[in-house]
Design a protein around this motif. Structure first.
Motif, PDB file in Angstrom:
ATOM      1  N   ARG A 225       3.374   9.133 -10.643  1.00  0.00           N
ATOM      2  CA  ARG A 225       2.669   9.215 -11.916  1.00  0.00           C
ATOM      3  C   ARG A 225       1.773  10.444 -11.997  1.00  0.00           C
ATOM      4  O   ARG A 225       1.066  10.635 -12.980  1.00  0.00           O
ATOM      5  N   GLY A 226       1.786  11.264 -10.944  1.00  0.00           N
ATOM      6  CA  GLY A 226       0.974  12.475 -10.959  1.00  0.00           C
ATOM      7  C   GLY A 226      -0.522  12.178 -10.908  1.00  0.00           C
ATOM      8  O   GLY A 226      -1.337  12.987 -11.341  1.00  0.00           O
ATOM      9  N   ALA A 227      -0.893  11.001 -10.361  1.00  0.00           N
ATOM     10  CA  ALA A 227      -2.312  10.633 -10.298  1.00  0.00           C
ATOM     11  C   ALA A 227      -3.006  11.420  -9.194  1.00  0.00           C
ATOM     12  O   ALA A 227      -2.403  11.719  -8.172  1.00  0.00           O
ATOM     13  N   ASP A 228      -4.278  11.771  -9.395  1.00  0.00           N
ATOM     14  CA  ASP A 228      -4.988  12.512  -8.357  1.00  0.00           C
ATOM     15  C   ASP A 228      -5.653  11.574  -7.358  1.00  0.00           C
ATOM     16  O   ASP A 228      -6.131  12.001  -6.316  1.00  0.00           O
ATOM     17  N   SER A 229      -5.699  10.287  -7.670  1.00  0.00           N
ATOM     18  CA  SER A 229      -6.194   9.318  -6.692  1.00  0.00           C
ATOM     19  C   SER A 229      -5.444   8.000  -6.883  1.00  0.00           C
ATOM     20  O   SER A 229      -4.858   7.754  -7.941  1.00  0.00           O
ATOM     21  N   LEU A 230      -5.485   7.172  -5.814  1.00  0.00           N
ATOM     22  CA  LEU A 230      -4.810   5.884  -5.883  1.00  0.00           C
ATOM     23  C   LEU A 230      -5.777   4.857  -6.469  1.00  0.00           C
ATOM     24  O   LEU A 230      -6.855   4.635  -5.921  1.00  0.00           O
ATOM     25  N   ARG A 231      -5.412   4.278  -7.587  1.00  0.00           N
ATOM     26  CA  ARG A 231      -6.308   3.350  -8.285  1.00  0.00           C
ATOM     27  C   ARG A 231      -5.815   1.909  -8.148  1.00  0.00           C
ATOM     28  O   ARG A 231      -4.682   1.656  -7.754  1.00  0.00           O
TER      29      ARG A 231
ATOM     30  N   VAL B 125       0.836  -1.206   0.000  1.00  0.00           N
ATOM     31  CA  VAL B 125       0.000   0.000   0.000  1.00  0.00           C
ATOM     32  C   VAL B 125       0.874   1.261   0.000  1.00  0.00           C
ATOM     33  O   VAL B 125       0.606   2.219  -0.732  1.00  0.00           O
ATOM     34  N   VAL B 126       1.921   1.243   0.810  1.00  0.00           N
ATOM     35  CA  VAL B 126       2.828   2.401   0.856  1.00  0.00           C
ATOM     36  C   VAL B 126       3.464   2.622  -0.514  1.00  0.00           C
ATOM     37  O   VAL B 126       3.530   3.748  -1.019  1.00  0.00           O
ATOM     38  N   HIS B 127       3.886   1.536  -1.145  1.00  0.00           N
ATOM     39  CA  HIS B 127       4.498   1.656  -2.467  1.00  0.00           C
ATOM     40  C   HIS B 127       3.491   2.172  -3.497  1.00  0.00           C
ATOM     41  O   HIS B 127       3.831   2.952  -4.369  1.00  0.00           O
ATOM     42  N   ALA B 128       2.231   1.730  -3.359  1.00  0.00           N
ATOM     43  CA  ALA B 128       1.189   2.188  -4.290  1.00  0.00           C
ATOM     44  C   ALA B 128       0.977   3.694  -4.162  1.00  0.00           C
ATOM     45  O   ALA B 128       0.775   4.391  -5.160  1.00  0.00           O
ATOM     46  N   GLN B 129       1.065   4.194  -2.937  1.00  0.00           N
ATOM     47  CA  GLN B 129       0.984   5.638  -2.711  1.00  0.00           C
ATOM     48  C   GLN B 129       2.100   6.343  -3.477  1.00  0.00           C
ATOM     49  O   GLN B 129       1.867   7.321  -4.173  1.00  0.00           O
ATOM     50  N   GLU B 130       3.316   5.824  -3.327  1.00  0.00           N
ATOM     51  CA  GLU B 130       4.468   6.449  -3.985  1.00  0.00           C
ATOM     52  C   GLU B 130       4.315   6.398  -5.497  1.00  0.00           C
ATOM     53  O   GLU B 130       4.591   7.376  -6.194  1.00  0.00           O
ATOM     54  N   SER B 131       3.848   5.238  -5.984  1.00  0.00           N
ATOM     55  CA  SER B 131       3.773   5.102  -7.440  1.00  0.00           C
ATOM     56  C   SER B 131       2.663   5.983  -8.018  1.00  0.00           C
ATOM     57  O   SER B 131       2.826   6.571  -9.087  1.00  0.00           O
TER      58      SER B 131
ATOM     59  N   GLY C  15      -1.100   5.664 -20.434  1.00  0.00           N
ATOM     60  CA  GLY C  15      -0.243   6.556 -21.224  1.00  0.00           C
ATOM     61  C   GLY C  15       0.978   7.042 -20.472  1.00  0.00           C
ATOM     62  O   GLY C  15       1.460   8.141 -20.725  1.00  0.00           O
ATOM     63  N   GLY C  16       1.493   6.229 -19.542  1.00  0.00           N
ATOM     64  CA  GLY C  16       2.753   6.542 -18.880  1.00  0.00           C
ATOM     65  C   GLY C  16       2.651   7.679 -17.876  1.00  0.00           C
ATOM     66  O   GLY C  16       1.565   8.174 -17.609  1.00  0.00           O
ATOM     67  N   PRO C  17       3.801   8.087 -17.310  1.00  0.00           N
ATOM     68  CA  PRO C  17       3.807   9.117 -16.295  1.00  0.00           C
ATOM     69  C   PRO C  17       3.413  10.488 -16.858  1.00  0.00           C
ATOM     70  O   PRO C  17       3.536  10.728 -18.048  1.00  0.00           O
ATOM     71  N   ALA C  18       2.913  11.365 -15.989  1.00  0.00           N
ATOM     72  CA  ALA C  18       2.531  12.713 -16.406  1.00  0.00           C
ATOM     73  C   ALA C  18       3.773  13.496 -16.817  1.00  0.00           C
ATOM     74  O   ALA C  18       4.838  13.324 -16.232  1.00  0.00           O
ATOM     75  N   PRO C  19       3.665  14.361 -17.833  1.00  0.00           N
ATOM     76  CA  PRO C  19       4.826  15.136 -18.251  1.00  0.00           C
ATOM     77  C   PRO C  19       5.165  16.195 -17.203  1.00  0.00           C
ATOM     78  O   PRO C  19       4.315  16.590 -16.418  1.00  0.00           O
ATOM     79  N   SER C  20       6.418  16.642 -17.188  1.00  0.00           N
ATOM     80  CA  SER C  20       6.798  17.724 -16.274  1.00  0.00           C
ATOM     81  C   SER C  20       6.152  19.016 -16.766  1.00  0.00           C
ATOM     82  O   SER C  20       5.740  19.117 -17.920  1.00  0.00           O
ATOM     83  N   ASP C  21       6.073  20.029 -15.867  1.00  0.00           N
ATOM     84  CA  ASP C  21       5.533  21.328 -16.277  1.00  0.00           C
ATOM     85  C   ASP C  21       6.304  21.888 -17.461  1.00  0.00           C
ATOM     86  O   ASP C  21       5.721  22.435 -18.393  1.00  0.00           O
ATOM     87  N   ALA C  22       7.641  21.756 -17.409  1.00  0.00           N
ATOM     88  CA  ALA C  22       8.470  22.319 -18.487  1.00  0.00           C
ATOM     89  C   ALA C  22       8.113  21.680 -19.829  1.00  0.00           C
ATOM     90  O   ALA C  22       7.947  22.382 -20.840  1.00  0.00           O
ATOM     91  N   ASP C  23       7.943  20.349 -19.841  1.00  0.00           N
ATOM     92  CA  ASP C  23       7.599  19.662 -21.095  1.00  0.00           C
ATOM     93  C   ASP C  23       6.199  20.056 -21.564  1.00  0.00           C
ATOM     94  O   ASP C  23       5.963  20.264 -22.756  1.00  0.00           O
ATOM     95  N   ALA C  24       5.262  20.130 -20.607  1.00  0.00           N
ATOM     96  CA  ALA C  24       3.873  20.454 -20.965  1.00  0.00           C
ATOM     97  C   ALA C  24       3.794  21.858 -21.560  1.00  0.00           C
ATOM     98  O   ALA C  24       3.117  22.086 -22.566  1.00  0.00           O
ATOM     99  N   LEU C  25       4.506  22.806 -20.938  1.00  0.00           N
ATOM    100  CA  LEU C  25       4.457  24.187 -21.429  1.00  0.00           C
ATOM    101  C   LEU C  25       5.182  24.334 -22.766  1.00  0.00           C
ATOM    102  O   LEU C  25       4.807  25.163 -23.598  1.00  0.00           O
TER     103      LEU C  25
END
Lengths: 188, 71
Positions: free
Chosen positions: A23-29, A13-19, A68-78
């Motif tokens: 991944r920039g997820a807004d909830s743990l799925r 569970v702790v690892h799932a929180q970290e992962s 679709g993989g991890p969320a992009p960084s702010d720099a990449d998104a902008l």
């Protein structure tokens, strides 16, 4: 909720929180929990999956494809908008001093969101509840990784269920396998 | 292909995950810049009314958002 968890199940569970956070997820799925089963060495959930010829690489590939993989960084998104975040930061720091942009309360509350506890989504909550039910059903007085896996399968709708279903991992045979494995452990 | 045209190509992508992530990051940047500028304006003695006019929002909106900063 987590009192009856074994040490290994807790670590999942702790690892799932970290992962989820990485991944920039807004909830743990449920898929975060599924991937995290492999983060704890030598556990019964992984043994059950191995008996189905399902590997860590298989599960990670399925989950990455799903989201679709991890969320992009702010720099990449902008950068996709033609905005150079480094240049904006340079201009701002020229006017307001080093670190000015990242020191704003707005920036720090955004970072706070990435370091705090991530809430469980309804499917993962349901899967954890069902892990307890699976343990009770087998008359086990603890919730281990094997019960987490059964809970994820039993949940029947989340990402983890779909990945496992696609790999031929189903509730009935998995329950039998868990029962045999636990009995075997007790015997020897 | 230059960096600029690669960026333009990415920006015209119709993939929602790319476009939405860009909007989210832009919103974050906007919030930080606004906070810096409002803080600076207050420290130079601007009134809430003056700041609101420059930001083209109501005085109530800007005051409500930044009064907790204590200036």
């Amino acid at each position: 909720m987590f009192e009856r968890f074994t040490d290994k199940a807790r670590r999942v569970v702790v690892h799932a929180q970290e992962s989820a956070r990485e991944r920039g997820a807004d909830s743990l799925r449920t898929e975060h929990l599924l991937v995290s089963l492999f983060a704890v060495p030598d556990n019964l959930a992984v043994t059950v999956l191995a008996a189905h010829n399902v590997t860590r690489a298989d599960i990670e590939a399925d989950v990455d494809r799903m989201r679709g993989g991890p969320a992009p960084s702010d720099a990449d998104a902008l950068a996709t908008l033609g905005i150079d975040l480094d240049e904006v930061r340079r201009q701002v720091e020229e006017a307001f001093g080093p670190g000015a942009l990242d020191r704003t309360r707005a920036a720090q509350s955004r970072d706070g969101r990435r370091t705090g506890w991530i809430r469980f989504d309804p499917s993962s909550k349901k899967a954890l509840g069902l892990a307890l039910r699976e343990a009770i059903r087998l008359e086990h007085h603890y919730i281990g990784t094997e019960h987490l896996l059964l809970g994820l399968i039993h949940e029947g709708a989340g990402g983890a269920f779909h990945v496992l279903d696609g790999r031929g991992v189903h509730l009935g045979p998995s329950r039998i396998l868990v029962e045999e494995l636990v009995r075997g452990k007790r015997a020897g | 292909m230059t960096d600029a045209t690669e960026v333009a190509a990415a920006a015209s992508s119709r993939d929602p995950s790319v476009g939405l992530a860009a909007v989210a990051s832009l919103r974050g940047l906007l919030e930080s810049l606004e906070e810096l500028q409002v803080t600076n304006a207050r420290s130079q003695g601007w009134s809430w009314q003056q700041i609101a006019e420059a930001l083209r929002v109501s005085r109530q909106a800007v005051h409500k958002k930044y009064r907790r900063f204590g200036f």
